[in-house]
Design an enzyme around this catalytic site. Structure first.
Site, PDB file in Angstrom:
ATOM      1  NE  ARG A  20      -2.288  -1.475   3.270  1.00  0.00           N
ATOM      2  CZ  ARG A  20      -2.684  -1.293   4.513  1.00  0.00           C
ATOM      3  NH1 ARG A  20      -3.849  -0.736   4.748  1.00  0.00           N
ATOM      4  NH2 ARG A  20      -1.929  -1.666   5.522  1.00  0.00           N
ATOM      5  CG  ASN A  38      -4.314  -4.537   2.470  1.00  0.00           C
ATOM      6  OD1 ASN A  38      -4.037  -4.779   1.294  1.00  0.00           O
ATOM      7  ND2 ASN A  38      -3.415  -4.616   3.436  1.00  0.00           N
TER       8      ASN A  38
END
Ligand SMILES: [Zn+2]
Ligand SMILES: [Zn+2]
Length: 760
Positions: A20, A38
């Protein structure tokens, strides 16, 4: 800002590998707004920007992803344009019971090594890590991957670490094991069982002094305890052998760096890649014969031309080498032979305080035990021989519905395997199911995998051997329906599953032993098979194996059996070392056993033929480790020798003429390297001959190679080469071990296929 909006869904190994923050960086770099999230189905991204910038973003996504990330699938969908003010990371979200993948442990990265030089709470801090590196699988006990579900849970982050953890632009953003000397784990030194210090500098100095003085130290690692000593000091290595109770099996050596390794081994390009990879496996290399003045201790891998090497992968290893003068240490699993690698500090202290110079442990618990993985490059491709740290628990993608299947694996070199959707999760190396501790490790890890991967078991797959612990464990499990899979069919199916083949193939499975459908011990099987079923077309001729399993530990017994078969009783007059050096009484006993069929199971095991030849050449009469005979034999092979011995292929494959040829060469004083090479060439030709006949008979052109014998580089490369030259399509193992460590995947594949056919 205006533009167009895309939704991107990424599947693969993208959790816990710095994914990320990476997305954030490349989004900002390409002037995109939106968010990333996520979920347990993968990473979802929405971005708004110009078409060109979104294209750049997608290219960066593919080309610059973090080293340990594995992107399996990227799907894109254009949405109505959405206006975002910035780019943000949304909180994780659980969409369903599906999980994303768990990262294996990752060797400490360059940037963290640099950070260790900066003043502050991470100066020389041995637990430094970031989103790109550090422990993963070894510390995780549940999903989603979050600090509270790891063994870092007991360490409360300090303010500084906490700041980095929530700072999206920081390389430790959401690095779950983030820590520093103010808040994180630490090492502790014990001598003679007494606590000495928890000051890393003191510990490093004491540990390296012990090593340099020829001592053995115990050192807690990522997935378990290690024992270490100076790799140049033969008496230290001998001491290590004694205290581990390990006679001949080669040790792995950790070198300071690639440069210091170069004088001792030949390194091909693919081998260098494996050595330097973030997975940091032990890589088997060819020893250099001409090494100059410094020589590795003979006892590291006596009599073999192979050397298992690895580079440092924990911060502590680097700190240790900074202090050490020696460039290489033996680093081997901290256990007594045949037991699993130890993980508990208390066990390490209890068992090793009295017999090592120092015990160095740390207070970050190991939840999932892993050994060092072992790989070998064969035909320019990495082949995993032992699959554990750095590789597990990455799934093996298959083309089959594996959901809910548990495959229990073999008896020796066990790994088990659980199925989820189309994925197969092969366990870390468990070991030989012979010691009670290993069986406990096995049973416990099965339950952990079921929990971790949210498996709802509905089918068990086991070997045909009724007495295997693994078979019995499968039958005892929750009254599941059980599919039994013949050992060598499972080997071929494993290689088929790894290569996503689901059709009829020619399978060649060469190994030591496996229970056959006729009750005999198989091990050189030429099959026509698909995932559902097999037909055994031919095999090496059976020979009686006097004493059964004990013959596999005593190759001289197998040699006597072959000689008796080929020459009759006259063989005792042959001027061979194995006859001259064996008690005549013992030889008579073997002949008697064979004549009267007392404890003489019939075997077609290829490993036994290798044992026999190793014994005839007087390389090994009594093995001190598994496959010692075949390994010593392979070590003698040389390039540039194309000769081979005679053999006959009929109903079965008969090596009587091969044995006669070898005995003749020995009696004529032909060099062992020539004989060993000619023997290997003979097996390659025998494989080719029979595979060719099978192609003529069946019209099938795909050949699948499996079984531990294919870990032999000379044999594998020769076989693959010859088959390719004759236009076969050849499939071999790479990410799954060819030995019994890969068997469970094959069991799983066969069970899945049989279930599918029954449902149709
Ligand atoms: Zn790092
Ligand atoms: Zn801290």
């Amino acid at each position: 800002m205006t533009g167009i909006t895309f939704q991107i869904i990424i599947k693969g190994l993208v959790q816990g590998v710095g994914f990320r923050p990476f997305i954030f960086r490349i989004a900002v770099k390409h002037s995109l707004t939106g968010w990333v999230q996520n979920t347990n189905e993968g990473v979802i991204i929405q971005v708004t920007g110009t078409a060109q910038n979104i294209n750049y973003f997608l290219r960066s996504l593919r080309e610059e992803a973090p080293q340990a990330a594995i992107i399996r699938d990227i799907s894109t969908l254009q949405l109505h344009t959405i206006i975002f003010t910035d780019f943000s990371i949304k909180e994780s979200n659980n969409i369903s019971g599906e999980i994303t993948e768990i990262s294996p442990d990752i060797a400490v990265c360059e940037e963290c090594l640099q950070d260790m030089n900066n003043p502050g709470t991470r100066l020389d801090y041995a637990f430094i890590n970031c989103t790109n590196c550090g422990p993963r699988f070894t510390i995780i006990n549940d999903l989603p991957y979050d600090r509270a579900k790891t063994t870092m849970q007991q360490f409360e982050m300090c303010k500084d670490c906490g700041k980095e953890y929530i700072d999206i632009s920081n390389r430790r953003f959401h690095a779950q094991p983030v820590a520093c000397s103010a808040c994180g784990p630490h090492y502790e030194l014990f001598v003679n069982g007494n606590f000495i210090s928890k000051d890393t500098n003191v510990i490093i100095k004491a540990g390296s002094k012990s090593i340099e003085e020829g001592g053995v130290i115990l050192l807690k690692g990522l997935g378990g305890m290690h024992l270490a000593c100076d790799a140049f000091n033969n008496s230290a290595v001998e001491k290590l052998r004694n205290l581990k109770n390990r006679e001949g099996k080669p040790f792995a050596v950790m070198f300071r760096d690639l440069e210091s390794l170069k004088p001792f081994a030949e390194i091909e390009i693919a081998e260098k890649q494996s050595i330097l990879s973030w997975r940091r496996p032990v890589v088997l290399l060819k020893k250099k014969t001409n090494v100059g003045n410094q020589v590795l201790a003979e006892s590291v891998s006596a009599g073999l031309n192979l050397l298992g090497v690895m580079l440092p992968y924990m911060p502590f290893h680097y700190l240790l080498f900074r202090q050490l003068e020696t460039n290489a240490i033996v680093l081997t699993s901290g256990n007594f032979s045949n037991e699993p690698i130890l993980t508990e500090n208390s066990d390490a202290l209890r068992q090793f305080s009295d017999i090592t110079a120092a015990v160095i442990v740390h207070n970050r618990d190991i939840y999932n035990r892993t050994d060092d993985s072992v790989v070998r490059i064969i035909a320019d491709k990495e082949r995993i021989l032992r699959r554990s740290r750095g590789y597990v628990p990455a799934p093996i993608r298959t083309s089959l519905n594996t959901d809910g299947i548990i495959a229990f694996g073999a008896e020796l070199t066990n790994c088990f395997c659980v199925g989820k959707t189309k994925n197969a999760y092969l366990s870390q190396h468990i070991g030989d199911l012979q010691e009670i501790e290993t069986v406990q490790f096995y049973e416990e890890t099965i339950l952990r995998f079921i929990k971790l991967f949210r498996i709802k078991p509905n089918l068990a797959a086991v070997d045909l051997h009724p007495m295997y612990i693994s078979t019995r464990t499968g039958f005892a499990m929750n009254d599941l329906p059980v599919v039994q899979v013949q050992h060598h069919h499972a080997h071929i199916a494993s290689c088929m599953a790894e290569n996503m083949i689901d059709e009829k193939v020619i399978g060649v499975a060469l190994d030591g032993t496996g229970f056959g459908t006729d009750g005999n011990t198989w091990g050189s099987e030429f099959l026509l098979c698909d995932l559902n079923d097999f037909e055994r077309i031919t095999h090496f001729e059976y020979i009686p194996l006097p004493g059964g399993d004990s013959a596999t530990e005593e190759p001289w017994r197998t040699a006597v059996s072959y000689l008796y078969k080929v020459y009759g009783i006259d063989f005792i007059d042959l001027k061979l070392k194995v006859i001259e050096n064996t008690d005549a009484e013992n030889i008579r006993m073997i002949i008697n056993m064979i004549d009267k069929k007392i404890n003489c199971p019939l075997t077609s095991g290829a490993g036994r033929l290798f044992d026999c030849v190793a014994s005839l050449l007087d390389l090994v009469q009594i093995s001190t480790f598994q496959a010692e005979g075949p390994m010593r034999l392979e070590s003698l092979t040389i390039s540039g020798c194309d000769e081979a011995y005679a053999f006959t292929s009929g109903q079965t494959i008969c090596f009587n003429e091969t044995i006669r040829g070898i005995v003749g060469d020995i009696l004529n004083g032909i060099e062992k390297v020539t004989i060993a090479t000619k023997f290997h060439n003979t097996i390659i030709l025998a494989i080719f001959d029979n595979v060719n006949a099978l192609r003529k008979k069946s019209g099938i052109n795909k050949v699948v190679l499996s079984g531990g014998v294919f870990q032999n580089r000379y044999l594998s490369e020769g076989t693959i080469d010859l088959l390719l030259k004759n236009n076969f399509e050849v499939y071999s193992h790479s990410t799954v071990p060819a030995n019994d460590g890969g068997l469970a995947l094959g069991q799983l594949a066969v069970a899945s296929k049989r279930r599918e056919l029954l449902c149709v």
